[in-house]
Design a protein around this motif. Structure first.
Motif, PDB file in Angstrom:
ATOM      1  N   GLN A 137      21.271 -54.323   1.559  1.00 61.81           N
ATOM      2  CA  GLN A 137      22.493 -53.933   0.860  1.00 61.81           C
ATOM      3  C   GLN A 137      22.199 -53.525  -0.576  1.00 61.81           C
ATOM      4  OE1 GLN A 137      24.685 -57.533   1.561  1.00 61.81           O
ATOM      5  NE2 GLN A 137      25.701 -56.748   3.399  1.00 61.81           N
ATOM      6  N   HIS A 138      21.344 -54.290  -1.247  1.00 57.08           N
ATOM      7  CA  HIS A 138      21.013 -53.967  -2.634  1.00 57.08           C
ATOM      8  C   HIS A 138      20.213 -52.674  -2.735  1.00 57.08           C
ATOM      9  CE1 HIS A 138      22.478 -57.218  -5.190  1.00 57.08           C
ATOM     10  NE2 HIS A 138      22.274 -58.034  -4.175  1.00 57.08           N
ATOM     11  N   VAL A 139      19.274 -52.470  -1.815  1.00 57.81           N
ATOM     12  CA  VAL A 139      18.472 -51.248  -1.835  1.00 57.81           C
ATOM     13  C   VAL A 139      19.376 -50.029  -1.625  1.00 57.81           C
ATOM     14  CG1 VAL A 139      16.712 -49.937  -0.585  1.00 57.81           C
ATOM     15  CG2 VAL A 139      16.305 -52.327  -1.165  1.00 57.81           C
ATOM     16  N   ALA A 140      20.321 -50.136  -0.690  1.00 55.78           N
ATOM     17  CA  ALA A 140      21.235 -49.022  -0.434  1.00 55.78           C
ATOM     18  C   ALA A 140      22.061 -48.692  -1.676  1.00 55.78           C
ATOM     19  CB  ALA A 140      22.158 -49.353   0.742  1.00 55.78           C
ATOM     20  N   ALA A 141      22.595 -49.711  -2.335  1.00 52.46           N
ATOM     21  CA  ALA A 141      23.397 -49.492  -3.540  1.00 52.46           C
ATOM     22  C   ALA A 141      22.542 -48.925  -4.666  1.00 52.46           C
ATOM     23  CB  ALA A 141      24.051 -50.802  -3.973  1.00 52.46           C
ATOM     24  N   CYS A 142      21.345 -49.470  -4.828  1.00 58.27           N
ATOM     25  CA  CYS A 142      20.455 -49.020  -5.896  1.00 58.27           C
ATOM     26  C   CYS A 142      20.058 -47.565  -5.695  1.00 58.27           C
ATOM     27  CB  CYS A 142      19.212 -49.917  -5.944  1.00 58.27           C
ATOM     28  SG  CYS A 142      18.098 -49.574  -7.332  1.00 58.27           S
ATOM     29  N   ASN A 143      19.729 -47.193  -4.456  1.00 63.88           N
ATOM     30  CA  ASN A 143      19.341 -45.809  -4.170  1.00 63.88           C
ATOM     31  C   ASN A 143      20.462 -44.829  -4.493  1.00 63.88           C
ATOM     32  OD1 ASN A 143      16.853 -46.649  -3.281  1.00 63.88           O
ATOM     33  ND2 ASN A 143      17.318 -46.440  -1.111  1.00 63.88           N
ATOM     34  N   ALA A 144      21.713 -45.267  -4.334  1.00 64.23           N
ATOM     35  CA  ALA A 144      22.850 -44.376  -4.562  1.00 64.23           C
ATOM     36  C   ALA A 144      23.235 -44.266  -6.034  1.00 64.23           C
ATOM     37  CB  ALA A 144      24.057 -44.871  -3.755  1.00 64.23           C
ATOM     38  N   SER A 150      14.176 -46.136 -12.695  1.00 65.66           N
ATOM     39  CA  SER A 150      14.550 -47.549 -12.595  1.00 65.66           C
ATOM     40  C   SER A 150      14.317 -48.075 -11.184  1.00 65.66           C
ATOM     41  CB  SER A 150      16.010 -47.750 -13.004  1.00 65.66           C
ATOM     42  OG  SER A 150      16.890 -47.041 -12.154  1.00 65.66           O
ATOM     43  N   ARG A 151      14.478 -47.222 -10.184  1.00 66.80           N
ATOM     44  CA  ARG A 151      14.221 -47.627  -8.802  1.00 66.80           C
ATOM     45  C   ARG A 151      12.735 -47.892  -8.577  1.00 66.80           C
ATOM     46  NH1 ARG A 151      16.274 -42.620  -6.005  1.00 66.80           N
ATOM     47  NH2 ARG A 151      15.038 -43.472  -4.268  1.00 66.80           N
ATOM     48  N   LEU A 152      11.875 -47.025  -9.120  1.00 69.63           N
ATOM     49  CA  LEU A 152      10.442 -47.251  -8.972  1.00 69.63           C
ATOM     50  C   LEU A 152      10.031 -48.535  -9.689  1.00 69.63           C
ATOM     51  CD1 LEU A 152       7.665 -46.494  -8.014  1.00 69.63           C
ATOM     52  CD2 LEU A 152       7.427 -44.971  -9.987  1.00 69.63           C
ATOM     53  N   ALA A 153      10.591 -48.766 -10.875  1.00 73.78           N
ATOM     54  CA  ALA A 153      10.284 -50.014 -11.600  1.00 73.78           C
ATOM     55  C   ALA A 153      10.675 -51.223 -10.757  1.00 73.78           C
ATOM     56  CB  ALA A 153      11.022 -50.027 -12.937  1.00 73.78           C
ATOM     57  N   ALA A 219      13.484 -51.430 -15.388  1.00 71.17           N
ATOM     58  CA  ALA A 219      14.138 -51.600 -14.083  1.00 71.17           C
ATOM     59  C   ALA A 219      15.645 -51.792 -14.247  1.00 71.17           C
ATOM     60  CB  ALA A 219      13.542 -52.792 -13.353  1.00 71.17           C
ATOM     61  N   CYS A 220      16.386 -51.390 -13.214  1.00 68.69           N
ATOM     62  CA  CYS A 220      17.826 -51.629 -13.219  1.00 68.69           C
ATOM     63  C   CYS A 220      18.106 -53.102 -12.934  1.00 68.69           C
ATOM     64  CB  CYS A 220      18.507 -50.755 -12.159  1.00 68.69           C
ATOM     65  SG  CYS A 220      17.818 -50.963 -10.500  1.00 68.69           S
ATOM     66  N   GLU A 221      19.356 -53.488 -13.078  1.00 63.20           N
ATOM     67  CA  GLU A 221      19.723 -54.892 -12.895  1.00 63.20           C
ATOM     68  C   GLU A 221      19.528 -55.364 -11.456  1.00 63.20           C
ATOM     69  OE1 GLU A 221      23.596 -52.463 -12.622  1.00 63.20           O
ATOM     70  OE2 GLU A 221      21.703 -52.430 -13.732  1.00 63.20           O
ATOM     71  N   CYS A 222      19.351 -54.406 -10.530  1.00 59.18           N
ATOM     72  CA  CYS A 222      19.200 -54.760  -9.113  1.00 59.18           C
ATOM     73  C   CYS A 222      18.011 -55.681  -8.875  1.00 59.18           C
ATOM     74  CB  CYS A 222      19.043 -53.500  -8.262  1.00 59.18           C
ATOM     75  SG  CYS A 222      20.528 -52.478  -8.197  1.00 59.18           S
ATOM     76  N   TYR A 223      16.935 -55.501  -9.647  1.00 59.98           N
ATOM     77  CA  TYR A 223      15.746 -56.320  -9.404  1.00 59.98           C
ATOM     78  C   TYR A 223      16.057 -57.802  -9.570  1.00 59.98           C
ATOM     79  CZ  TYR A 223      11.565 -58.962 -10.250  1.00 59.98           C
ATOM     80  OH  TYR A 223      10.621 -59.956 -10.199  1.00 59.98           O
ATOM     81  N   LYS A 224      16.623 -58.174 -10.719  1.00 55.11           N
ATOM     82  CA  LYS A 224      16.882 -59.592 -10.969  1.00 55.11           C
ATOM     83  C   LYS A 224      17.980 -60.135 -10.063  1.00 55.11           C
ATOM     84  CE  LYS A 224      15.238 -59.794 -15.737  1.00 55.11           C
ATOM     85  NZ  LYS A 224      15.583 -60.095 -17.162  1.00 55.11           N
ATOM     86  N   VAL A 225      19.029 -59.353  -9.853  1.00 52.76           N
ATOM     87  CA  VAL A 225      20.135 -59.812  -9.015  1.00 52.76           C
ATOM     88  C   VAL A 225      19.656 -60.016  -7.581  1.00 52.76           C
ATOM     89  CG1 VAL A 225      22.383 -59.210  -8.051  1.00 52.76           C
ATOM     90  CG2 VAL A 225      21.898 -58.745 -10.460  1.00 52.76           C
ATOM     91  N   MET A 226      18.929 -59.033  -7.047  1.00 57.31           N
ATOM     92  CA  MET A 226      18.436 -59.119  -5.682  1.00 57.31           C
ATOM     93  C   MET A 226      17.471 -60.286  -5.514  1.00 57.31           C
ATOM     94  SD  MET A 226      16.220 -56.343  -3.455  1.00 57.31           S
ATOM     95  CE  MET A 226      17.092 -54.987  -4.208  1.00 57.31           C
ATOM     96  N   SER A 227      16.517 -60.409  -6.428  1.00 56.02           N
ATOM     97  CA  SER A 227      15.521 -61.480  -6.339  1.00 56.02           C
ATOM     98  C   SER A 227      16.180 -62.850  -6.399  1.00 56.02           C
ATOM     99  CB  SER A 227      14.501 -61.344  -7.469  1.00 56.02           C
ATOM    100  OG  SER A 227      13.791 -60.126  -7.372  1.00 56.02           O
TER     101      SER A 227
END
Length: 263
Positions: A137-144, A150-153, A219-227
């Motif tokens: 779910q997080h990867v899908a949102a991040c990709n969009a 930030s995605r590569l980071a 990196a975007c906030e997705c990294y910390k939130v997802m982890s």
């Protein structure tokens, strides 16, 4: 037989009560997983389940037009091929080793036999499924929503978390293109931008040397939130596994199999 579960490096297996881990232990075989090796291809029958002890494995979605993109990264917090426990006999994705390591291997039949006898083993499958869905779910949102940089980071940080502390990541531009689902020309531009910001200290042939603090800033906030969310699912839910009825008590009470796990 494998040692007691608490001495196993895989977090899912380590959370099982001793009696339930003992159902799996005689059938677990330790193997080396080599960088760039394909563990299973999309559409192939799942011949083995793998519980990583170290290293990083990417799951890749292959589209009919030949394009590929990474969907998840799995390490010692997860497993590969566990969808067989949900009834799938063929893999929906291709699993490729990105960081070499080791894993425990077991056949689907042997795992399913243990699952039928053990409520905690069944609960372990549900824990992993929840963590996997969270990552998807997080990867899908991040990709969009977020930039390629930030995605590569984010991807590099996920891989670094599973790289045994090494800041030198064995990743080619082809691999980065697959992680992001973009052309290699775009990867070349993104890597150049990240080198300029010094998030990447060097870009040797087939290897990236990262500066983790700068990479985290990019990196975007997705990294910390997802982890954080995945760690909470695995940590809190596996704590519950050791308090569920063991294989011995479950065999005395067939109705004690659980239908779900708590958060």
């Amino acid at each position: 037989m494998m040692d007691h579960a608490t001495r196993v490096g895989n977090r899912l297996l380590a959370a099982l009560p001793p009696a339930d881990f003992a159902l799996l232990a005689p059938h677990l075989r330790k193997i080396v997983i080599e960088r760039d090796s394909v563990l299973v291809r999309s559409g192939d029958r799942i011949e083995h389940l793998l519980f990583p002890l170290s290293g990083a494995i990417a799951t890749i979605m292959e589209l009919p037009n030949g394009q590929t993109v990474a969907t998840t990264i799995v390490g010692q917090e997860g497993a590969v091929g566990l969808t067989t426990a949900l009834g799938a006999s063929h893999s929906p994705v291709t699993a490729v080793v990105r960081i070499s390591g080791a894993a425990l291997q077991i056949s689907p039949a042997q795992f399913l036999t243990a699952q039928h006898c053990s409520a905690p083993v069944g609960a372990m499958v549900q824990v992993f499924t929840r963590s996997l869905l969270t990552q998807l779910q997080h990867v899908a949102a991040c990709n969009a929503l977020h930039s390629v940089e930030s995605r590569l980071a984010r991807w590099l940080l996920h891989i670094h978390d599973r790289a045994n502390g090494s800041d030198l990541l064995p990743l080619t531009q082809e691999t980065l293109s697959e992680l992001l689902g973009v052309r290699r020309t775009t990867v070349t531009h993104v890597v150049s931008t990240m080198r300029a910001s010094r998030a990447l200290r060097s870009n040797r042939r087939g290897q990236l040397e990262i500066d983790r603090p700068r990479l985290e800033a990019m990196a975007c906030e997705c990294y910390k939130v997802m982890s954080r969310r995945i760690d909470r699912i695995v940590s809190q839910s596996t704590v519950g596994l050791v308090h569920r009825p063991s294989a011995r008590s479950a065999s005395r009470s067939p109705g004690s199999r659980i239908a779900g796990t708590g958060s």
